[in-house]
Design a protein around this motif. Sequence first.
Motif, PDB file in Angstrom:
ATOM      1  N   HIS A 172      14.979  45.751  80.495  1.00 50.12           N
ATOM      2  CA  HIS A 172      16.138  45.594  81.385  1.00 50.12           C
ATOM      3  C   HIS A 172      15.831  46.395  82.635  1.00 50.12           C
ATOM      4  O   HIS A 172      15.504  47.567  82.569  1.00 50.12           O
ATOM      5  CB  HIS A 172      17.391  46.122  80.683  1.00 50.12           C
ATOM      6  N   ASP A 330      25.663  49.552  85.281  1.00 48.37           N
ATOM      7  CA  ASP A 330      25.538  48.160  84.859  1.00 48.37           C
ATOM      8  C   ASP A 330      26.177  47.987  83.481  1.00 48.37           C
ATOM      9  O   ASP A 330      26.250  48.932  82.688  1.00 48.37           O
ATOM     10  CB  ASP A 330      24.065  47.752  84.774  1.00 48.37           C
ATOM     11  N   PHE A 331      26.619  46.774  83.190  1.00 48.68           N
ATOM     12  CA  PHE A 331      27.141  46.475  81.859  1.00 48.68           C
ATOM     13  C   PHE A 331      26.020  46.611  80.825  1.00 48.68           C
ATOM     14  O   PHE A 331      24.870  46.250  81.076  1.00 48.68           O
ATOM     15  CB  PHE A 331      27.678  45.043  81.812  1.00 48.68           C
ATOM     16  N   ASP A 332      26.375  47.124  79.657  1.00 46.22           N
ATOM     17  CA  ASP A 332      25.434  47.142  78.543  1.00 46.22           C
ATOM     18  C   ASP A 332      25.765  45.994  77.595  1.00 46.22           C
ATOM     19  O   ASP A 332      26.668  45.180  77.849  1.00 46.22           O
ATOM     20  CB  ASP A 332      25.454  48.502  77.812  1.00 46.22           C
ATOM     21  N   LYS A 333      25.046  45.926  76.494  1.00 46.93           N
ATOM     22  CA  LYS A 333      25.204  44.822  75.539  1.00 46.93           C
ATOM     23  C   LYS A 333      26.629  44.728  75.020  1.00 46.93           C
ATOM     24  O   LYS A 333      27.205  43.639  74.918  1.00 46.93           O
ATOM     25  CB  LYS A 333      24.229  45.021  74.370  1.00 46.93           C
ATOM     26  N   ILE A 336      29.018  43.369  77.752  1.00 47.36           N
ATOM     27  CA  ILE A 336      28.808  41.929  77.944  1.00 47.36           C
ATOM     28  C   ILE A 336      29.514  41.144  76.842  1.00 47.36           C
ATOM     29  O   ILE A 336      30.168  40.119  77.092  1.00 47.36           O
ATOM     30  CB  ILE A 336      27.302  41.597  77.973  1.00 47.36           C
ATOM     31  N   ASP A 367      19.472  40.126  81.703  1.00 47.15           N
ATOM     32  CA  ASP A 367      19.333  41.058  82.827  1.00 47.15           C
ATOM     33  C   ASP A 367      20.363  40.746  83.909  1.00 47.15           C
ATOM     34  O   ASP A 367      20.988  41.649  84.470  1.00 47.15           O
ATOM     35  CB  ASP A 367      17.913  40.949  83.384  1.00 47.15           C
ATOM     36  N   THR A 370      24.125  41.841  83.207  1.00 52.99           N
ATOM     37  CA  THR A 370      24.538  43.243  83.339  1.00 52.99           C
ATOM     38  C   THR A 370      25.329  43.483  84.617  1.00 52.99           C
ATOM     39  O   THR A 370      25.960  44.524  84.763  1.00 52.99           O
ATOM     40  CB  THR A 370      23.311  44.182  83.329  1.00 52.99           C
ATOM     41  N   ASN A 371      25.288  42.505  85.555  1.00 51.05           N
ATOM     42  CA  ASN A 371      26.101  42.579  86.766  1.00 51.05           C
ATOM     43  C   ASN A 371      27.370  41.763  86.527  1.00 51.05           C
ATOM     44  O   ASN A 371      27.285  40.557  86.259  1.00 51.05           O
ATOM     45  CB  ASN A 371      25.324  42.019  87.959  1.00 51.05           C
TER      46      ASN A 371
END
Length: 773
Positions: A172, A330-333, A336, A367, A370-371
Amino acid sequence: MSLPKDFFTQLEQYSELSNREKTVFVEIFGNGKSRVQVTQALNISESNLSSCLTGIYKKFSINGSGPVKETRLREYLQKRYSQQKPSGSPTADVAEDDIDALVQEIREKVKPSIKEKCGTMRVLDMDQPVELTGERGIYTNVNILKKTTKRRRVKIGQLLQKFDREREDFNHFGFHEASEERLPGLQAVQHQKKLMVLGKPGAGKTTFLKYLAMHCIEGQFLTNRVPVFIILKDFAQDPKQLDILQYITQQLFICGIHNSSVKTERLLRQGKVLVLLDGLDEVREEDTKRILWQTRKISEQFHTNQFVITCRIAAKEYTFEQFTEVEVADFDKEQITIFAHNWFRLNCQVKAEIFIAKVQANKRIFDLATNPLLLTLLCLVFEENEDFPANRSELYKEGLDILLKKWDAKRNIERNQIYQNLSLDYKEDLLSEIAFTTFEQKDYFFKQKTVESYIAKFISNLQVANLEPEVLRLDSEAILKSIEAQHGLLVERAKGIYSFSHLTFQEYFCARKIVATLAYENLVHHINEKRWQEVFLLTVGVMEKADNLVLLMKQEVDKLAASDEKLQHFLEWLAHKSSSFEYFYKPAAIRALYFEMTLDSEQNKLDNTLGGDSGNTLDDLDNALGWDSEDTLDDLEVDWLLNEVITNTLFINDDLDTAFFEGLDATDILDETIDKSSRGQAFIARDDAWCNIADIDDFLGKAIDLASSFQSEFKTALQLLKDKLNEAIPEWQNLFEELEEFGEWWEKNSQAWTEQLTVLMIEHHNIGHNWQF
């Protein structure tokens, strides 16, 4: 007894205090907080607090030592308040009750307005707004990085430590954030009274600010404050040119609050307002100085209130001295996943699960996810087609269009075009040049001076360029900062070190450059490098017709194959083996089958592309190669069966090791006091081991039956190997008692037994060679 806060601000000594001393003064002598509470609330050390108190006592000319000073100052303040309080005026307690009542009154009045401004969001191609909070709410909690990444002082080598050199890929591209300290966004606001929230385009800054306003007005956060949400672009362009205090007063008046100017100032003086200022980067250049001055003025004059400002991370080169800067992570798993479930909640949760699985299965798409803005795009695309486009270049192009032009255009934002001579096509050409140059050199991170030199070279070739070296240098720096601030496609990972925001975008722009310049011969030279795989796929996706590229790829593969002696030897064997017997089927099909058999053996795989039930091997061959099961395929079937025997032997050791892990024996496996997961794993492994052994015995038996009558020596040798195995194989009903004994036999004899079988396969059927690919 507590004293009104406005009493403290009217003291002549108050104006002589520093901002930190003013805050400590009001907290201890106005709010009655202990020293411990103040250190925690202001996040300062005990020594810093003592220094502030020393300064306070000095300004008020309080002498003495220790607790005596605090007592004397309290007595002094009480005396001053008693002297100035008019006869019959309400007590401080009543005043406090009065301000709390005023807060609640105004909260109720502004609630509809806050819900109208902040209760929904609508971005990109949404048909209608979606709710931000509540049961149908789309909002997903954001995390905050306490230290902004662009201020980190690390070297490129340190950034590359997270690089997977074997796979030549990033898990990532925002990996740098994983090692940074994170905390929930709400917690960051609670810890700091003045907060500057920075973030990349589409990181969710505005949504976070809207959520703060909604969370506050709904009584779940800072319930003793009135939230005020101001879009700084709208404030700056207001024709009346009001200051922020007047602007807030006007907004309260619109909400139906009478005598709003007096009430607004009273709320601010009492520290009862949550001031949310959105989009400092969206203010026009000609308004910037005025807005900066206004923001500093109100935050210093009414410093006991809560202030949160949002701004793109590279938009402006200035700081607010009293504000703490943080960055939206950023967003993580997990984030998301939550967002996807929220998004598809009203339609179908099954669709959400499919979406999540597809995102996680493709690291390039993950990837992008994450935005938050690009995640929203992915949800919109998936919602319409229940899948992502097979040609991923179309998806990436849509994401880039959003970042390069649509995101600002849809919100009517006019930015200062420092690189106004660059059209959209020129911007894409510039980014393609940077991407191709850096990717070819394996530069995933590059120094600021390096990328500025690429920009300078590009703009110097334009007719509109000013070629004076100093002007060119300044223009290059300004363009780099504009690309980062306005589009977020190049980001500063550490002080003076840049990269593309996502590896996907670097690969896409690299492919775009190859197509634009017809550099296909250059591309095919990288055909055996894994890191170029995605560039090949994207190049084909961008091209209108890829025939010439595919032809060049074949020619390059032929060159590689011709220069590899081991591979040539294997291909010669493959051709000879597949032509050693005749069938009424295409030779290519036979070659493909032997090629697959070889790969299965070399890679230690049971699950090959022909698949199927091992007990129906002939059916598998029929289905795979399209021949009739009535045909005579004895030689090929024997080869297939023997290959299956070798492949199965590769797994028996692992199964037996697992079956007896942690010293479990036949008695332990039946003991219910043993950990259930351990017993279960042992059960499964023992079953697998027995099934593999039984398959080997079965395949050998079939091979012996199918072997030609002219191969009596071969059949006899195979039967001897089968008999040896049969003597050691436990019966199913005695599996637990005898499998351990078989394991000991297998450990001692498997190598010799397998080597004998391999020698027979090579000597009589020319298969089983150890190619060691």
